[in-house]
Design a protein around this motif. Structure first.
Motif, PDB file in Angstrom:
ATOM      1  N   ALA A 227       0.841  -1.201   0.000  1.00  0.00           N
ATOM      2  CA  ALA A 227       0.000   0.000   0.000  1.00  0.00           C
ATOM      3  C   ALA A 227       0.877   1.254   0.000  1.00  0.00           C
ATOM      4  CB  ALA A 227      -0.912   0.005   1.224  1.00  0.00           C
ATOM      5  N   PRO A 228       0.531   2.258  -0.802  1.00  0.00           N
ATOM      6  CA  PRO A 228       1.325   3.495  -0.833  1.00  0.00           C
ATOM      7  C   PRO A 228       1.159   4.307   0.445  1.00  0.00           C
ATOM      8  CG  PRO A 228      -0.639   3.734  -2.181  1.00  0.00           C
ATOM      9  CD  PRO A 228      -0.597   2.298  -1.753  1.00  0.00           C
ATOM     10  N   GLU A 229       2.148   5.114   0.745  1.00  0.00           N
ATOM     11  CA  GLU A 229       2.093   5.966   1.928  1.00  0.00           C
ATOM     12  C   GLU A 229       0.871   6.876   1.836  1.00  0.00           C
ATOM     13  OE1 GLU A 229       5.082   8.941   4.456  1.00  0.00           O
ATOM     14  OE2 GLU A 229       5.794   7.801   2.731  1.00  0.00           O
ATOM     15  N   GLY A 230       0.168   7.010   2.943  1.00  0.00           N
ATOM     16  CA  GLY A 230      -1.056   7.790   2.977  1.00  0.00           C
ATOM     17  C   GLY A 230      -2.294   6.924   2.843  1.00  0.00           C
ATOM     18  N   GLU A 231      -2.126   5.677   2.395  1.00  0.00           N
ATOM     19  CA  GLU A 231      -3.255   4.770   2.219  1.00  0.00           C
ATOM     20  C   GLU A 231      -3.081   3.480   3.022  1.00  0.00           C
ATOM     21  OE1 GLU A 231      -4.099   4.009  -1.872  1.00  0.00           O
ATOM     22  OE2 GLU A 231      -3.756   6.098  -2.487  1.00  0.00           O
ATOM     23  N   ARG A 232      -2.005   3.385   3.801  1.00  0.00           N
ATOM     24  CA  ARG A 232      -1.671   2.107   4.438  1.00  0.00           C
ATOM     25  C   ARG A 232      -2.680   1.718   5.510  1.00  0.00           C
ATOM     26  NH1 ARG A 232       4.581   4.043   4.812  1.00  0.00           N
ATOM     27  NH2 ARG A 232       5.066   3.762   2.610  1.00  0.00           N
ATOM     28  N   ASN A 233      -3.041   2.647   6.376  1.00  0.00           N
ATOM     29  CA  ASN A 233      -3.969   2.300   7.448  1.00  0.00           C
ATOM     30  C   ASN A 233      -5.345   1.945   6.889  1.00  0.00           C
ATOM     31  OD1 ASN A 233      -4.143   2.217  10.479  1.00  0.00           O
ATOM     32  ND2 ASN A 233      -5.902   3.502  10.037  1.00  0.00           N
ATOM     33  N   ALA A 234      -5.795   2.703   5.879  1.00  0.00           N
ATOM     34  CA  ALA A 234      -7.092   2.410   5.256  1.00  0.00           C
ATOM     35  C   ALA A 234      -7.060   1.049   4.565  1.00  0.00           C
ATOM     36  CB  ALA A 234      -7.455   3.504   4.256  1.00  0.00           C
ATOM     37  N   THR A 235      -5.938   0.718   3.929  1.00  0.00           N
ATOM     38  CA  THR A 235      -5.811  -0.585   3.270  1.00  0.00           C
ATOM     39  C   THR A 235      -5.830  -1.705   4.299  1.00  0.00           C
ATOM     40  OG1 THR A 235      -4.491   0.423   1.502  1.00  0.00           O
ATOM     41  CG2 THR A 235      -4.369  -1.970   1.731  1.00  0.00           C
ATOM     42  N   LEU A 236      -5.157  -1.494   5.421  1.00  0.00           N
ATOM     43  CA  LEU A 236      -5.144  -2.498   6.486  1.00  0.00           C
ATOM     44  C   LEU A 236      -6.546  -2.712   7.045  1.00  0.00           C
ATOM     45  CD1 LEU A 236      -3.571  -4.376   8.374  1.00  0.00           C
ATOM     46  CD2 LEU A 236      -3.129  -2.391   9.849  1.00  0.00           C
ATOM     47  N   LEU A 237      -7.296  -1.630   7.224  1.00  0.00           N
ATOM     48  CA  LEU A 237      -8.662  -1.746   7.733  1.00  0.00           C
ATOM     49  C   LEU A 237      -9.538  -2.529   6.758  1.00  0.00           C
ATOM     50  CD1 LEU A 237     -10.752  -1.015   9.889  1.00  0.00           C
ATOM     51  CD2 LEU A 237     -11.181   1.109   8.627  1.00  0.00           C
ATOM     52  N   ARG A 238      -9.421  -2.220   5.471  1.00  0.00           N
ATOM     53  CA  ARG A 238     -10.208  -2.944   4.463  1.00  0.00           C
ATOM     54  C   ARG A 238      -9.849  -4.426   4.450  1.00  0.00           C
ATOM     55  NH1 ARG A 238      -9.273   1.761   1.296  1.00  0.00           N
ATOM     56  NH2 ARG A 238      -7.530   0.739   0.230  1.00  0.00           N
ATOM     57  N   ALA A 239      -8.559  -4.721   4.592  1.00  0.00           N
ATOM     58  CA  ALA A 239      -8.125  -6.118   4.596  1.00  0.00           C
ATOM     59  C   ALA A 239      -8.693  -6.860   5.797  1.00  0.00           C
ATOM     60  CB  ALA A 239      -6.596  -6.183   4.606  1.00  0.00           C
ATOM     61  N   ALA A 240      -8.659  -6.223   6.966  1.00  0.00           N
ATOM     62  CA  ALA A 240      -9.205  -6.860   8.169  1.00  0.00           C
ATOM     63  C   ALA A 240     -10.699  -7.113   8.015  1.00  0.00           C
ATOM     64  CB  ALA A 240      -8.927  -5.984   9.384  1.00  0.00           C
ATOM     65  N   ARG A 241     -11.412  -6.157   7.452  1.00  0.00           N
ATOM     66  CA  ARG A 241     -12.849  -6.348   7.248  1.00  0.00           C
ATOM     67  C   ARG A 241     -13.127  -7.452   6.239  1.00  0.00           C
ATOM     68  NH1 ARG A 241     -15.718  -0.325   7.278  1.00  0.00           N
ATOM     69  NH2 ARG A 241     -15.421   0.060   9.519  1.00  0.00           N
ATOM     70  N   ALA A 242     -12.277  -7.560   5.227  1.00  0.00           N
ATOM     71  CA  ALA A 242     -12.476  -8.601   4.221  1.00  0.00           C
ATOM     72  C   ALA A 242     -12.196  -9.990   4.791  1.00  0.00           C
ATOM     73  CB  ALA A 242     -11.572  -8.343   3.020  1.00  0.00           C
ATOM     74  N   LEU A 243     -11.202 -10.093   5.664  1.00  0.00           N
ATOM     75  CA  LEU A 243     -10.803 -11.396   6.195  1.00  0.00           C
ATOM     76  C   LEU A 243     -11.610 -11.822   7.409  1.00  0.00           C
ATOM     77  CD1 LEU A 243      -6.929 -11.047   5.840  1.00  0.00           C
ATOM     78  CD2 LEU A 243      -8.454 -12.452   4.440  1.00  0.00           C
ATOM     79  N   GLY A 244     -12.281 -10.884   8.061  1.00  0.00           N
ATOM     80  CA  GLY A 244     -13.052 -11.220   9.252  1.00  0.00           C
ATOM     81  C   GLY A 244     -14.126 -12.258   8.993  1.00  0.00           C
ATOM     82  N   ARG A 245     -14.669 -12.267   7.787  1.00  0.00           N
ATOM     83  CA  ARG A 245     -15.735 -13.230   7.471  1.00  0.00           C
ATOM     84  C   ARG A 245     -15.225 -14.660   7.528  1.00  0.00           C
ATOM     85  NH1 ARG A 245     -16.205 -12.697   0.878  1.00  0.00           N
ATOM     86  NH2 ARG A 245     -14.029 -12.140   0.528  1.00  0.00           N
ATOM     87  N   PHE A 246     -13.942 -14.865   7.155  1.00  0.00           N
ATOM     88  CA  PHE A 246     -13.396 -16.222   7.201  1.00  0.00           C
ATOM     89  C   PHE A 246     -13.232 -16.704   8.643  1.00  0.00           C
ATOM     90  CE2 PHE A 246     -11.535 -14.658   3.077  1.00  0.00           C
ATOM     91  CZ  PHE A 246     -12.351 -15.436   2.259  1.00  0.00           C
ATOM     92  N   ILE A 247     -12.995 -15.770   9.541  1.00  0.00           N
ATOM     93  CA  ILE A 247     -12.935 -16.126  10.959  1.00  0.00           C
ATOM     94  C   ILE A 247     -14.334 -16.487  11.448  1.00  0.00           C
ATOM     95  CG2 ILE A 247     -12.385 -15.285  13.277  1.00  0.00           C
ATOM     96  CD1 ILE A 247     -10.349 -13.387  11.963  1.00  0.00           C
ATOM     97  N   ALA A 248     -15.314 -15.641  11.085  1.00  0.00           N
ATOM     98  CA  ALA A 248     -16.695 -15.884  11.515  1.00  0.00           C
ATOM     99  C   ALA A 248     -17.223 -17.215  10.988  1.00  0.00           C
ATOM    100  CB  ALA A 248     -17.587 -14.738  11.038  1.00  0.00           C
ATOM    101  N   TRP A 249     -16.788 -17.610   9.788  1.00  0.00           N
ATOM    102  CA  TRP A 249     -17.260 -18.844   9.177  1.00  0.00           C
ATOM    103  C   TRP A 249     -16.442 -20.066   9.593  1.00  0.00           C
ATOM    104  CZ3 TRP A 249     -17.385 -16.379   3.622  1.00  0.00           C
ATOM    105  CH2 TRP A 249     -18.424 -15.419   3.586  1.00  0.00           C
ATOM    106  N   GLY A 250     -15.379 -19.855  10.348  1.00  0.00           N
ATOM    107  CA  GLY A 250     -14.562 -20.978  10.798  1.00  0.00           C
ATOM    108  C   GLY A 250     -13.533 -21.446   9.801  1.00  0.00           C
ATOM    109  N   ASP A 251     -13.266 -20.653   8.747  1.00  0.00           N
ATOM    110  CA  ASP A 251     -12.284 -21.047   7.734  1.00  0.00           C
ATOM    111  C   ASP A 251     -10.850 -20.736   8.155  1.00  0.00           C
ATOM    112  OD1 ASP A 251     -14.130 -22.053   5.937  1.00  0.00           O
ATOM    113  OD2 ASP A 251     -14.479 -20.109   5.010  1.00  0.00           O
ATOM    114  N   LEU A 252     -10.656 -19.698   8.949  1.00  0.00           N
ATOM    115  CA  LEU A 252      -9.331 -19.295   9.400  1.00  0.00           C
ATOM    116  C   LEU A 252      -9.384 -18.945  10.888  1.00  0.00           C
ATOM    117  CD1 LEU A 252      -8.231 -16.892   6.488  1.00  0.00           C
ATOM    118  CD2 LEU A 252      -7.282 -19.162   6.957  1.00  0.00           C
TER     119      LEU A 252
END
Length: 296
Positions: A227-252
């Motif tokens: 992620a480019p500087e200035g967008e890193r925290n927002a990219t990290l937040l989007r990634a966490a939101r995208a991956l949270g579903r796999f935790i909720a579903w028991g995949d990860l």
């Protein structure tokens, strides 16, 4: 004030430790970011980040600390250091919450080792920095809480605030001026093993992990790392939101996702604490909204 901090920067440089200016009274780098890079000086050939611009050159240090009372940062990676950061509990914590020193002492006892004698600095919050020389042949990176609660480490990709620096919470001061000891082999082994496990994220350990979940984990961590500087925290937040579903579903497992995102965020240049807060927020948001897998 300028002279005092100038001497602190020169003292570190004389020890072979690359320094960078931090904002006056603060712990954040004072150097410009990529979006406002003037393309001159250190950046004449393209934007250089704070780790690349840290220096032991006394002339550059005199120029940098000539006018403003910058605090002093030490870039641990280029300086050949690994610093164990033992934090104090947050102010609202229970009175019986152990601090980093207590946790680290217990860690040493469990390993059958004495607490290492090495250069020790008291932080502004009352915590402790233990300085060690980095092991040869291993490129260690930062960790946050991987050795225990309120125990972080700073190596490549990290920096520490040098003694002599001042913040509203207080001063950083040397309490044991021993030369940095070599990082104990047992500590190096723990950190190396953790680092190796992060490098194997392409094979999630959860039995129920699907190829889709594994591919999502790899794709999201890659997006955070690049992620480019200035967008890193927002990219990290989007990634966490995208991956949270796999935790909720028991995949990860949540621990694996947190570890992968933490590593990716730190590799991108975010601070360990900032990563932790963003990851926790994003995962909690996603898990609360994905409690049941949708059926097509």
């Amino acid at each position: 004030m300028n002279r005092h901090l100038l001497y602190a920067a020169l003292d570190a440089a004389e020890r072979g430790w690359a320094v960078l200016p931090l904002r006056p009274g603060d712990k954040r780098p004072a150097l410009h970011g990529e979006d406002v890079c003037p393309g001159i000086g250190d950046c004449a050939g393209g934007h250089r980040k704070w780790e690349e611009r840290a220096t032991i050159d006394p002339d550059r240090i005199h120029r940098a600390w000539g006018d403003l009372p910058f605090n002093v940062g030490i870039a641990t990676g280029p300086s050949g250091l690994v610093v164990v950061d033992l934090d104090m509990p947050k102010r609202k914590s229970s009175t019986d919450t152990p601090n980093g020193v207590t946790t680290f002492t217990a860690l040493c006892e469990r390993a059958g080792q004495a607490v290492p004698a090495t250069r020790t600095v008291r932080t502004a919050s009352g915590g402790v920095h233990l300085y060690f020389t980095a092991p040869s042949g291993v490129r260690l990176c930062n960790t946050a809480g991987r050795l225990g609660k309120r125990i972080d480490t700073r190596a490549w990709g990290g920096y520490i605030v040098a003694p002599g620096s001042l913040t509203p919470m207080g001063a950083y001061a040397v309490v044991n001026d021993l030369p940095p000891a070599p990082l104990p082999e047992w500590l190096s082994a723990r950190l190396t093993a953790r680092q190796a496990s992060r490098a194997l994220m392409t094979a999630p350990s959860a039995v129920r992990a699907s190829r889709y979940a594994a591919a999502g984990l790899n794709a999201e961590t890659a997006s955070v790392r690049h992620a480019p500087e200035g967008e890193r925290n927002a990219t990290l937040l989007r990634a966490a939101r995208a991956l949270g579903r796999f935790i909720a579903w028991g995949d990860l497992p949540r621990e694996q996702v947190e570890e992968a995102l933490q590593w990716a965020g730190e590799q991108a240049g975010l601070s360990p604490r900032s990563c932790e807060a963003t990851i926790r927020s994003g995962l909690n948001w996603s898990i609360a909204r994905n409690g049941q897998r949708r059926v097509a």
